[in-house]
Structures are given as C-alpha cells and as structure tokens.
Design an enzyme around this catalytic site. Sequence first.
Site, PDB file in Angstrom:
ATOM      1  N   ARG A 180       0.804  -1.223   0.000  1.00 30.03           N
ATOM      2  CA  ARG A 180       0.000   0.000   0.000  1.00 30.03           C
ATOM      3  C   ARG A 180       0.847   1.287   0.000  1.00 30.03           C
ATOM      4  O   ARG A 180       0.311   2.375  -0.027  1.00 30.03           O
ATOM      5  CB  ARG A 180      -0.977  -0.006   1.186  1.00 30.03           C
ATOM      6  CG  ARG A 180      -0.319  -0.093   2.530  1.00 30.03           C
ATOM      7  CD  ARG A 180      -1.371  -0.091   3.626  1.00 30.03           C
ATOM      8  NE  ARG A 180      -0.758   0.058   4.930  1.00 30.03           N
ATOM      9  CZ  ARG A 180      -0.928  -0.773   5.933  1.00 30.03           C
ATOM     10  NH1 ARG A 180      -1.696  -1.821   5.795  1.00 30.03           N
ATOM     11  NH2 ARG A 180      -0.351  -0.549   7.097  1.00 30.03           N
ATOM     12  N   ARG A 184       6.038   7.385  -6.368  1.00 33.00           N
ATOM     13  CA  ARG A 184       5.605   8.411  -7.340  1.00 33.00           C
ATOM     14  C   ARG A 184       6.801   9.048  -8.035  1.00 33.00           C
ATOM     15  O   ARG A 184       7.753   9.413  -7.362  1.00 33.00           O
ATOM     16  CB  ARG A 184       4.876   9.550  -6.620  1.00 33.00           C
ATOM     17  CG  ARG A 184       3.640   9.160  -5.914  1.00 33.00           C
ATOM     18  CD  ARG A 184       2.875  10.433  -5.570  1.00 33.00           C
ATOM     19  NE  ARG A 184       1.798  10.106  -4.668  1.00 33.00           N
ATOM     20  CZ  ARG A 184       1.703  10.554  -3.426  1.00 33.00           C
ATOM     21  NH1 ARG A 184       2.615  11.384  -2.957  1.00 33.00           N
ATOM     22  NH2 ARG A 184       0.682  10.198  -2.683  1.00 33.00           N
ATOM     23  N   ARG A 257      -0.771  -6.191  18.052  1.00 37.61           N
ATOM     24  CA  ARG A 257       0.477  -5.455  18.277  1.00 37.61           C
ATOM     25  C   ARG A 257       0.083  -4.203  19.042  1.00 37.61           C
ATOM     26  O   ARG A 257      -1.021  -3.671  18.867  1.00 37.61           O
ATOM     27  CB  ARG A 257       1.134  -5.013  16.964  1.00 37.61           C
ATOM     28  CG  ARG A 257       1.704  -6.115  16.130  1.00 37.61           C
ATOM     29  CD  ARG A 257       3.016  -6.663  16.610  1.00 37.61           C
ATOM     30  NE  ARG A 257       4.076  -5.670  16.662  1.00 37.61           N
ATOM     31  CZ  ARG A 257       5.222  -5.876  17.331  1.00 37.61           C
ATOM     32  NH1 ARG A 257       5.403  -6.996  18.020  1.00 37.61           N
ATOM     33  NH2 ARG A 257       6.174  -4.968  17.333  1.00 37.61           N
ATOM     34  N   ARG A 288       9.127   6.191  15.530  1.00 33.56           N
ATOM     35  CA  ARG A 288       8.941   7.560  15.047  1.00 33.56           C
ATOM     36  C   ARG A 288       8.720   8.521  16.216  1.00 33.56           C
ATOM     37  O   ARG A 288       8.412   8.092  17.332  1.00 33.56           O
ATOM     38  CB  ARG A 288       7.784   7.649  14.059  1.00 33.56           C
ATOM     39  CG  ARG A 288       6.469   7.128  14.587  1.00 33.56           C
ATOM     40  CD  ARG A 288       5.398   7.136  13.507  1.00 33.56           C
ATOM     41  NE  ARG A 288       4.071   6.982  14.112  1.00 33.56           N
ATOM     42  CZ  ARG A 288       2.923   7.051  13.461  1.00 33.56           C
ATOM     43  NH1 ARG A 288       2.919   7.295  12.163  1.00 33.56           N
ATOM     44  NH2 ARG A 288       1.776   6.896  14.074  1.00 33.56           N
ATOM     45  N   GLU A 313       7.473   6.639  19.752  1.00 29.28           N
ATOM     46  CA  GLU A 313       6.646   5.431  19.667  1.00 29.28           C
ATOM     47  C   GLU A 313       7.519   4.185  19.624  1.00 29.28           C
ATOM     48  O   GLU A 313       8.371   4.056  18.746  1.00 29.28           O
ATOM     49  CB  GLU A 313       5.762   5.487  18.411  1.00 29.28           C
ATOM     50  CG  GLU A 313       4.761   6.622  18.468  1.00 29.28           C
ATOM     51  CD  GLU A 313       3.697   6.530  17.375  1.00 29.28           C
ATOM     52  OE1 GLU A 313       3.751   5.613  16.540  1.00 29.28           O
ATOM     53  OE2 GLU A 313       2.818   7.408  17.378  1.00 29.28           O
ATOM     54  N   TYR A 361      -8.368  -4.032  11.030  1.00 30.43           N
ATOM     55  CA  TYR A 361      -7.847  -2.674  11.071  1.00 30.43           C
ATOM     56  C   TYR A 361      -8.752  -1.773  10.239  1.00 30.43           C
ATOM     57  O   TYR A 361      -8.901  -1.982   9.034  1.00 30.43           O
ATOM     58  CB  TYR A 361      -6.395  -2.563  10.557  1.00 30.43           C
ATOM     59  CG  TYR A 361      -5.958  -1.128  10.644  1.00 30.43           C
ATOM     60  CD1 TYR A 361      -5.500  -0.600  11.850  1.00 30.43           C
ATOM     61  CD2 TYR A 361      -6.124  -0.259   9.574  1.00 30.43           C
ATOM     62  CE1 TYR A 361      -5.185   0.743  11.965  1.00 30.43           C
ATOM     63  CE2 TYR A 361      -5.819   1.089   9.679  1.00 30.43           C
ATOM     64  CZ  TYR A 361      -5.348   1.573  10.885  1.00 30.43           C
ATOM     65  OH  TYR A 361      -5.062   2.910  11.007  1.00 30.43           O
ATOM     66  N   ASP A 363      -9.441   2.326   9.282  1.00 27.65           N
ATOM     67  CA  ASP A 363      -9.166   3.745   9.448  1.00 27.65           C
ATOM     68  C   ASP A 363     -10.449   4.420   9.931  1.00 27.65           C
ATOM     69  O   ASP A 363     -11.523   3.810   9.920  1.00 27.65           O
ATOM     70  CB  ASP A 363      -8.694   4.356   8.123  1.00 27.65           C
ATOM     71  CG  ASP A 363      -7.165   4.286   7.977  1.00 27.65           C
ATOM     72  OD1 ASP A 363      -6.469   4.343   9.012  1.00 27.65           O
ATOM     73  OD2 ASP A 363      -6.684   4.172   6.842  1.00 27.65           O
TER      74      ASP A 363
END
Length: 379
Positions: A180, A184, A257, A288, A313, A361, A363
């Site tokens: 995913r 570009r 997780r 991050r 994190e 999962y 969004d």
Amino acid sequence: MAKKYDYIIVGSGLFGATFAHLANKDGKKCLVIDKRPQLGGNVYCEDVQGIHVHKYGAHIFHTNNKDIWDFVNLFVPFNRYTNCPVANYKGRLFNLPFNMNTFYQMWGVTTPEDARGIIEEQKAEAKASMQRDGAAEPRNLEEQALLLVGRDIYETLIKGYTEKQWGRPCSELPSFIIRRLPVRFVFDNNYFNDAYQGIPVGGYNKLTEGLLEGIECKTDTDFFNNREYWESLARKIVYTGAIDEFYGYCFGRLEWRTVRFDQETLDVPNYQGNAVVNYTDAETPYTRIIEHKHFETFGQEVYDNQHTVVSREYSTEWKPGMEPFYTVNNDRNNQLYLRYKALADKEENVIFGGRLAEYKYYDMAPVIERAMSVYKSQL
Ligand code: FAD
Ligand code: UDP
C-alpha cells in the site's frame, strides 16, 4: 415489558459514537458506556498546555468519500493538514512517501527518467535473484519491497522501520503490508492519495462531543462488570469491544500489536519542524517521533505556544492487559476470529462493530461508514 433503552452502546469510539448519533437522531433511546475515564475511544485527545495530544497514537483523517467528509465537518471544521512524514536515517533526512524528492535525496537524480532508470536496474536484480530461487511471486515483504523500489530504498527506508514496527525480519512478514506504500515519479510529499484529509480544529474531542451531544454517556463503566444488568435494560446491545472477551476467550485469545508512547513536554516552540519523523534505522529503538502541535498549526509560520509535546513510539509485543492496537492477521488469528464470528452471527440482540469486535484494522472514515451501514441495516 418495554426496555428502558433501545440501544446500549458499549464503547464510545467512532463506531459507537456514530451509531449512537444516528439512532438518537431517529428518536431511539440510547446509553453509551465506556470503560475508559473519557469518551472517544482511540481518537481521544488530551490537552497538555494548550496542545491537543493524540493520546492513543497520531490520527490523521483522510477519505475519498465526500459524504463521510461532509458528515464529520458537520460537527467540527477540519483544517488542511497534509501528512508529509520525513524519514531520518542515521541523521540523513528523506521525504516520504517514495517520490522524486526522495530519489533526489538518495541518488542526486533530478529527472523522473533518471530515477526510474536506477529503480528499474535495482528491481531487475531483485527479479533475477528470485528467478534463481524459482519464485514466481514475492514470498515475503523483503522480496516485495525489493521488487517495488529496489535495494537502496529498501535498506535505508524500509528494512529497519518495518522490523522495529512488526518485531520480526522482513523476510518473515507478509508482502501485502508494503504494497500500500505509494511510489511516485513526481515531486509530491503528500502521504495519502485521498481527495480529503485534515485534522479537526480544536482536536478530535470536538468530533466525539458533537456526535454524542444529547446522548446519555457513562465513563469508567466496564460492560463485563455488570453484563446482565446492562442486557436487561436494553432492547439491543451494540458491542464495540474485543470479540474474544465477549465470549470469555472460550476458544483462546486473539493477538495484537501495541505501541508504547513515551511522552515529553519540551520548553521549545518547535522541536522537529514536522508532525511525523520516522526513524528508519535499526539502532534507534523507537519507530517515530510525533510532535503533536504541528497537526493543528500546519501551514503557520508563527508558534505562539512556547511549549511542545513529543511522543516517541515504541512498537511492542502485546500481552493481556495492554492496549490492543493493531490486529495480527495471520492464519491462526484469522481462523480464531471466524470461530468467534460464527457465535456472534447467531446473536439476535447484539450488534458487533468496529475494530475490536470485527478484529479488523479500520481507518477512521471506513469505521464511520461501517457504523452508518450497520445502523441502516437495523431499520
Ligand atoms: P475504538 O476507538 O478503539 O473504541 C472502542 C471503545 O470501546 C474504547 O473506547 C474502549 O474503551 C471501549 N470498550 C472496549 N471494551 C469495553 C468494555 N468491556 N466496556 C466498556 N467499554 C469498552 N485511522 C485513521 O483514519 N487515521 C490515522 O492516522 C489513524 N491512526 C491510528 C493510529 C493508531 C496507533 C491506531 C491504533 C489506530 C489508528 N487509526 C487511524 C484507526 C482509528 O483509531 C480507528 O479507525 C478507530 O479508533 C476505530 O473506532 P472504534 O470505535 O472501532 O474503536
Ligand atoms: N514503512 C516503512 N518505512 C516508513 C514508513 C512505512 O518501511 O518510513 C512500511 C512499514 O512496513 C509499514 C508499512 O510501510 O508497516 C505501512 O506504512 P503505513 O504508514 O501505511 O502504515 P502504519 O505505519 O500506519 O501501519
């Protein structure tokens, strides 16, 4: 005998809050309960010195669905935040997702043709190596990444980050995780391809408060501490907690997780100049750093607030009692979920929905969409 409530909604996250909002609008009597001390589920924000801290992980709203975008904007205006994470690899910075800026930073190339040339050459090496092994399709995430962007980007920006995030070698992870990620050949650091994205001005609590306005809510209330009582009060239960917990883990526990957030308030107005900086090397223990104020000050040059809040994190193996964040969709867990779902499908007075109850999962926009369609199916 008539019940006191049409629906008792277990969980005040976006699934529960959207369902409750729609039912309440139709004149149904609703009660929302949540075991946490506050409402909103994972989108809850804590106010720290005027900064809205995303307490359960950074949340960026994005969707292609104009109806969902218009719906959330009914409750709170969204800003024009555009997610442009930066990767830090041993002190070198790269733009993400993989685009002409990244290729320039990696190889000094300035044209799409030159960038494509390098990537195609590295992809051909990966293909040849797979062919030598007799593999027609990528067998794991490592092979998939090498086929997508070649070895340089894989080793600098993918390998370390992914292995920290998932706690196992890329050669043992499924390839779909990486498919995913956009690649570009234009200078475009926008992480998402969606037509609409942004952050609610004033934080996500405004969205939750808007959805739940006029609805009775109880926090610090665990459904399982008084299950029969809640069931006796409502015509139907809308359950958004973990499906295995609903059935007393009778077939065993689903795995997750989780992420540990190490939060710090600093006396500087601007710590890293971006909301999201990924640390893509293997040695830095965190994946991050999120600097929360940038979600809402995006596009501003002046920082009135002289403080900032950062969260490092740490991706962590989940154990019972920890926050269940990401599903682990391996064969074992998928099969286990189907066994629980078979029980859930037989329930007449319980509706299961959301990321914990569907072991999926989601969004934010898709979970709102799902709650809308589940509510409609009740009519
Ligand atoms: P939740 O928000 O988890 O709500 C479930 C609620 O049920 C919780 O409040 C819980 O306390 C309550 N509950 C559970 N059991 C009980 C019980 N027994 N009794 C009472 N209450 C109970 N989406 C995006 O679109 N963009 C992002 O950038 C993004 N970032 C994310 C980052 C992280 C770290 C995670 C984990 C998710 C992210 N998401 C993001 C996904 C987003 O969080 C979900 O779409 C959303 O939270 C799903 O809402 P929900 O109602 O299904 O679940
Ligand atoms: N990823 C990576 N390097 C990065 C960011 C992402 O290798 O700097 C990989 C990683 O394997 C991650 C996947 O891309 O699991 C999907 O990333 P995304 O940001 O879409 O998802 P999230 O981190 O929210 O799971």
